[in-house]
Scaffold this motif. Structure first.
Motif, short mmCIF file in Angstrom:
data_model
loop_
_atom_site.label_atom_id
_atom_site.label_comp_id
_atom_site.label_asym_id
_atom_site.label_seq_id
_atom_site.Cartn_x
_atom_site.Cartn_y
_atom_site.Cartn_z
N PHE A 1 0.82 -1.21 0.00
CA PHE A 1 0.00 0.00 0.00
C PHE A 1 0.85 1.25 0.00
CE2 PHE A 1 -3.50 -2.79 1.33
CZ PHE A 1 -4.39 -2.40 0.35
N LEU B 1 2.24 1.66 -3.50
CA LEU B 1 1.23 2.10 -4.47
C LEU B 1 0.88 3.56 -4.27
CD1 LEU B 1 -1.15 -0.95 -4.69
CD2 LEU B 1 0.61 -0.23 -6.27
N LYS B 2 0.79 3.96 -3.00
CA LYS B 2 0.45 5.34 -2.72
C LYS B 2 1.50 6.28 -3.28
CE LYS B 2 -2.51 6.64 1.00
NZ LYS B 2 -2.84 6.45 2.39
N ARG C 1 1.47 6.63 -7.20
CA ARG C 1 0.21 6.99 -7.82
C ARG C 1 0.37 8.17 -8.77
NH1 ARG C 1 -4.86 6.94 -3.87
NH2 ARG C 1 -3.99 8.90 -3.19
N LEU D 1 -0.16 8.25 -12.87
CA LEU D 1 -1.20 9.12 -13.46
C LEU D 1 -0.61 9.98 -14.57
CD1 LEU D 1 -3.48 10.54 -10.65
CD2 LEU D 1 -4.11 9.18 -12.62
N ILE E 1 0.15 7.91 -17.72
CA ILE E 1 -1.03 7.55 -18.51
C ILE E 1 -1.59 8.77 -19.24
CG2 ILE E 1 -3.45 6.86 -18.30
CD1 ILE E 1 -2.59 4.81 -16.30
N ALA F 1 -1.85 9.24 -23.19
CA ALA F 1 -3.18 9.46 -23.78
C ALA F 1 -3.14 10.65 -24.73
CB ALA F 1 -4.21 9.68 -22.68
N PHE G 1 -5.11 3.87 -33.94
CA PHE G 1 -4.64 3.83 -32.53
C PHE G 1 -3.53 2.81 -32.36
CE2 PHE G 1 -8.62 6.00 -31.44
CZ PHE G 1 -8.09 6.94 -30.58
N PHE G 2 -3.68 1.71 -33.10
CA PHE G 2 -2.65 0.67 -32.99
C PHE G 2 -1.29 1.20 -33.39
CE2 PHE G 2 -0.38 -2.65 -35.40
CZ PHE G 2 0.02 -3.41 -34.33
N GLU H 1 -9.99 15.77 -3.49
CA GLU H 1 -9.70 14.36 -3.72
C GLU H 1 -10.99 13.56 -3.92
OE1 GLU H 1 -7.19 12.53 -0.76
OE2 GLU H 1 -7.54 10.60 -1.73
N VAL I 1 -14.17 4.34 -32.56
CA VAL I 1 -12.91 3.92 -31.93
C VAL I 1 -12.46 4.93 -30.88
CG1 VAL I 1 -11.43 4.98 -33.67
CG2 VAL I 1 -10.63 2.97 -32.43
N MET I 2 -12.73 6.21 -31.12
CA MET I 2 -12.33 7.25 -30.16
C MET I 2 -12.99 7.03 -28.80
SD MET I 2 -10.20 9.56 -30.82
CE MET I 2 -9.27 10.18 -32.20
N TYR J 1 -11.18 4.35 -27.01
CA TYR J 1 -9.89 4.90 -26.54
C TYR J 1 -10.10 5.71 -25.27
CZ TYR J 1 -5.68 7.73 -26.51
OH TYR J 1 -4.53 8.37 -26.15
N ILE K 1 -8.60 5.06 -21.40
CA ILE K 1 -7.78 6.03 -20.66
C ILE K 1 -8.44 6.39 -19.33
CG2 ILE K 1 -6.80 8.36 -20.70
CD1 ILE K 1 -5.38 6.39 -22.54
N LEU L 1 -8.24 3.55 -16.85
CA LEU L 1 -6.90 3.39 -16.27
C LEU L 1 -6.65 4.44 -15.19
CD1 LEU L 1 -4.61 2.59 -19.35
CD2 LEU L 1 -5.17 1.10 -17.43
N ILE L 2 -7.07 5.69 -15.50
CA ILE L 2 -6.86 6.76 -14.52
C ILE L 2 -7.66 6.47 -13.25
CG2 ILE L 2 -7.31 9.21 -14.05
CD1 ILE L 2 -6.54 9.77 -16.93
N ILE M 1 -5.78 3.98 -11.16
CA ILE M 1 -4.63 4.55 -10.46
C ILE M 1 -5.10 5.34 -9.23
CG2 ILE M 1 -2.66 6.10 -10.66
CD1 ILE M 1 -2.38 3.63 -12.34
N ILE M 2 -6.20 6.07 -9.41
CA ILE M 2 -6.70 6.89 -8.31
C ILE M 2 -7.14 6.02 -7.13
CG2 ILE M 2 -8.76 8.22 -7.68
CD1 ILE M 2 -8.31 9.91 -10.05
N LEU N 1 -5.74 3.29 -6.20
CA LEU N 1 -4.61 2.60 -5.58
C LEU N 1 -4.33 3.17 -4.20
CD1 LEU N 1 -1.87 2.20 -8.33
CD2 LEU N 1 -3.31 0.46 -7.34
N GLY N 2 -3.92 2.30 -3.28
CA GLY N 2 -3.44 2.77 -1.99
C GLY N 2 -4.51 3.01 -0.97
N ASP N 3 -5.78 2.73 -1.30
CA ASP N 3 -6.84 2.87 -0.29
C ASP N 3 -6.91 1.58 0.52
OD1 ASP N 3 -9.02 3.33 1.18
OD2 ASP N 3 -10.32 3.96 -0.47
N ARG N 4 -6.75 1.70 1.84
CA ARG N 4 -6.61 0.48 2.63
C ARG N 4 -7.93 -0.05 3.18
NH1 ARG N 4 -1.79 0.61 6.65
NH2 ARG N 4 -2.49 -1.53 6.79
N HIS O 1 -5.72 -4.80 -38.24
CA HIS O 1 -4.39 -4.71 -38.83
C HIS O 1 -3.75 -6.04 -39.12
CE1 HIS O 1 -4.22 -0.39 -38.17
NE2 HIS O 1 -4.71 -0.61 -36.96
#
Lengths: 667, 127
Positions: A6, A9-10, A13, A17, A20, A24, A47-48, B4, B35-36, B39, B43, B46-47, B50-51, B53-56, B86
């Motif tokens: 933890f 990860l913290k 973070r 971010l 990514i 993007a 995109f590929f 937050e 496709v956009m 995409y 994204i 994924l964000i 990440i946000i 992460l780390g919450d216990r 492709h």
């Protein structure tokens, strides 16, 4: 373990971010910006392709512009992208590395490792709280004796020290405050394998807290040597009484222990030598070992070996003792010396704090004038017992110089007198007396182990090292719990008794420190003895015979036999009052015709070879039969069957001999 | 108001809405699924991961799990798209599009769970 993930990860973070987001934006840019294919048509990157290009762009720039050559707009975007992604990559990698290097992170990593080690422990271990001089010595000695220990110290530097000092043994160590119960719990206090807690910190109240925590956290267990041992170091009598009040098994006050030994050495030098032999720490410096190898053939040097054990008993003189420093140490020494009838005079720098007895001298003791005031020339011994090593050495040196000076003036006076024939007989005698008194018995307190070399050079008669005293005491408690009992009995014996013991021990101990070991007559520990006990009585002599030649005896003596007296006759009474206390009887230095019973605990003292041989004889029936009868027992079933008749005859003979022997003795 | 908390809720809800935007429409009609949008969904998802992460807390770990599930689904959808566009000769046919959209539907469920959990947490905390 969870903590670690933890935290990691913290910390990462934000870098993730950023990574990514930048990817993007950059990928989106490549998809939106129109390019041209090889025919010159407007072509949009998929995109590929964009992801493919950005992926290698950040790390290995130079794959080229694919699949078609870029337009200027695309190139402009590429330039922008390179700087963005490379910067963010560097930042992210840096952030990950700094997280790994973070002290907090490292601490958690270490704690996790410690916890894993503790969880894996499958053997009995001792928990040592405080890795100072004493803890260091004790942990080292325990490791030498193959006993596992776990160390806690508040100072992380000392824990690092442990790794340097003990590179060959893996001693789990934790930097933490041992007065917090959770730290003790982390170190495995509540594990059933934890055989003892040893509180060695230099603060009494911390030791007290450890003792309380140990008592309360392991309620199911008995605070006793056989289950959970609790050893505390105490420097004041208040703390000592407090610790004793809730069942601490052993409380060691270094000043009391030393003062008691000093008093013992005054009262009975031989008894003191026994004491020192049996409790000494087998601690040799590495330099000394090298010396021994290089000068091994020279016998003269062997006796100079810096063992903590003396070859000859020291003989402290009886007379006036001057004690410098009336702190806890000085008080203990004065009390014990007075107890054995030695007159003391105290020099104290701060009498308003320590309240020395009347007639004491105010001063540091490091100046000649104070010593002169205390009549150092009349004194036979000086004890330098302040808490400052430099001052202690200074006191000893000043006192010696002072005596030398006085002696020299007297010599001059005598020369002068004899020259002019002014000599009176009385004066001559007095002066000769003074000449003899020139030798002053010196005792000094050494507070820090790193001053060892200076103290060794100071040619002191007696050095008080709290660390080695405490370590020695605790080690003897752990290794041979019976030794403690023996020593407390031995302290009450007369000098002649101690001389007898010394002559017995020194007949086979040449240069090494004698070993002490313990045996309990039981099926587990001594199967051979237990087997033959069922058939008849066993004399102590029999066990001490040499397994290779039964006419010889092993190089050891039995110091003590400890016997439980079972109260079988009044069993009813026992059931009604199931008190745990059993009755014991101790036999000090039993003779050869002592009869052994099942359940006896025997304390032996001898050389290490005898110890190993004894372990062999008491567990091997064949060997023991040889000791008993002089015949060797065949091992296999076939041979046993063949020899059965011979054995029967042999046993008959033996019993006849024995019965005739007892008859003879009755007559 | 806590920035937050705002960003946390924003990304979780945004991940759901954008995922729904891609999912909505005829399942096998490539014209309904841009496709956009996929995409953007990847994204944002994924964000959001990440946000988280780390919450216990317990609910925090469940939220992280749902987010990881959504990521997996969306990346799988993107991979299928890229492969047929492709590498394979077939191209993005209505059959392939149906597969892609249904896979992203899985992500949609995960994102709905995420939002439900978020609402529950908010109701429970009541601050």
């Amino acid at each position: 373990m969870n903590n670690l993930i933890f935290l990691f990860l913290k910390r990462i973070r934000l870098p993730l971010l950023l990574l990514i987001t930048s990817y993007a934006v950059v990928i989106l840019g490549f998809v939106l910006i129109p390019g041209r294919d090889d025919q010159g048509n407007v072509w949009h990157m998929s995109f590929f392709h964009a992801f493919y290009f950005v992926s290698f762009m950040g790390s290995t720039i130079g794959f080229g512009e694919i699949p078609y050559e870029f337009t200027n707009a695309q190139r402009m975007w590429t330039v922008f992208s390179i700087y963005i992604t490379v910067t963010i990559w560097l930042y992210s990698i840096g952030a990950v590395l700094s997280t790994l290097q973070n002290p907090t992170f490292k601490k958690i990593l270490r704690e996790n490792e410690f916890r894993r080690k503790i969880r894996r422990i499958k053997e009995p271990f001792y928990l040592i709280c405080g890795y100072g001089d004493t803890g260091k010595l004790l942990a080292h000695e325990l490791a030498e004796n193959h006993i596992l220990s776990v160390v806690i110290d508040i100072d992380p530097e000392r824990i690092d020290d442990l790794l340097i000092n003990e590179p060959y043994v893996d001693i789990p160590a934790l930097a933490g405050n041992a007065s917090y119960p959770e730290v003790l719990e982390k170190a495995g206090l509540t594990k059933p394998d934890c055989r003892g807690v040893i509180a060695l910190t230099n603060k009494d109240h911390v030791n007290l807290k450890i003792a309380i925590a140990a008592r309360l956290l392991s309620k199911k267990r008995v605070i006793d040597d056989s289950d959970l041992m609790l050893v505390c170091r105490a420097e004041s009598s208040d703390a000592e009484a407090n610790m004793a009040s809730f069942g601490t098994s052993h409380i060691i006050n270094p000043y009391e222990v030393f003062a008691r030994r000093l008093a013992l050495s005054v009262r009975s030098p031989s008894a003191y030598l026994v004491y020192e032999w049996l409790t000494s720490v087998h601690y040799l410096d590495e330099d000394d070992n090298e010396d021994d190898i290089s000068e091994g053939e020279d016998n003269q040097n062997k006796s100079d070996k810096t063992h903590l054990v003396r070859e000859e008993p020291i003989c402290p003189p009886k007379g006036l003792w001057v004690i410098c420093g009336y702190g806890r140490f000085g008080k203990a020494v004065a009390r014990h010396l007075n107890y054995v009838g030695i007159q003391t005079r105290v020099i104290e720098a701060m009498p308003e704090l320590t309240h020395p007895p009347e007639g004491s001298i105010h001063g540091k003791g490091t100046e000649a004038i104070t010593l002169r005031e205390a009549n150092i020339t009349e004194a036979v011994a000086i004890v330098a017992g302040t808490d400052n090593d430099a001052n202690n050495l200074s006191i000893i040196i000043t006192a010696k110089d002072e005596l030398k000076r006085v002696w020299q003036t007297r010599q001059q006076n005598r020369a002068f007198n004899s020259r002019y024939h002014l000599l009176v007989d009385d004066e001559l005698q007095q002066e000769e007396l003074a000449q003899e008194q020139h030798k002053l018995f010196t005792v000094a307190r050494q507070n820090h182990s790193h001053n060892k070399d200076v103290f060794k050079q100071a040619e002191l008669d007696f050095i008080m090292q709290p660390a080695s005293i405490i370590a020695g005491e605790i080690l003897s408690i752990i290794k041979t719990p019976m030794l403690d009992r023996f020593l407390s009995l031995a302290r009450r014996q007369k000098d002649a008794w101690a001389n007898l013991l010394i002559s017995r021990i020194s007949s086979f101990i040449e240069e090494d420190v004698p070993n002490t070991w313990m045996l309990e007559i039981s099926e587990q520990q001594t199967p051979a003895v237990a087997y033959f006990l069922k058939q008849g009585t066993i004399m102590l002599d029999e066990m001490l015979r040499h397994p290779r030649n039964r006419d010889k005896s092993l190089n050891c003596v039995v110091l003590l036999v400890h016997r439980k007296i079972s109260r079988l006759p009044n069993q009813k009474n026992r059931q009604s009052a199931p008190s745990k206390r059993e009755h014991f009887k101790d036999y000090l230095l039993p003779e050869g015709d002592f009869e052994i019973q099942k359940g006896d605990q025997l304390l032996f003292c001898g050389d290490s070879e005898s110890m190993n041989l004894m372990c062999w004889t008491v567990s091997n029936i064949n060997v023991y039969n040889y000791l008993r009868t002089g015949y060797e027992l065949p091992g296999g079933y076939v041979w046993q069957w063949i020899y059965k008749h011979k054995l029967l005859r042999q046993e008959k003979l033996y019993s006849q001999k024995e019965s005739s022997g007892t008859k003879a003795s009755i007559k | 108001m806590d920035f937050e908390r705002v960003s946390f809720a924003f990304f979780i809800v945004f991940a759901l809405t954008i995922n729904f935007g891609f999912f909505a429409g005829d399942i096998d009609n490539p014209a309904h699924h841009h496709v956009m949008e996929l995409y953007a969904a990847i994204i944002i998802s994924l964000i959001a991961t990440i946000i988280k992460l780390g919450d216990r807390t317990h609910i925090g770990s469940v939220l992280l799990a749902t987010s990881l599930v959504a990521d997996l689904h969306l990346l799988a959808a993107a991979f299928i798209w890229g492969y047929f566009q492709h590498v394979s000769d077939t191209g993005v046919t209505p059959d392939v599009m149906a597969t892609i959209v249904s896979v992203s539907g899985g992500a949609l469920i995960a994102n709905i769970t995420s939002v439900v959990l978020l609402v529950i947490e908010t109701v429970v905390v009541r601050r």
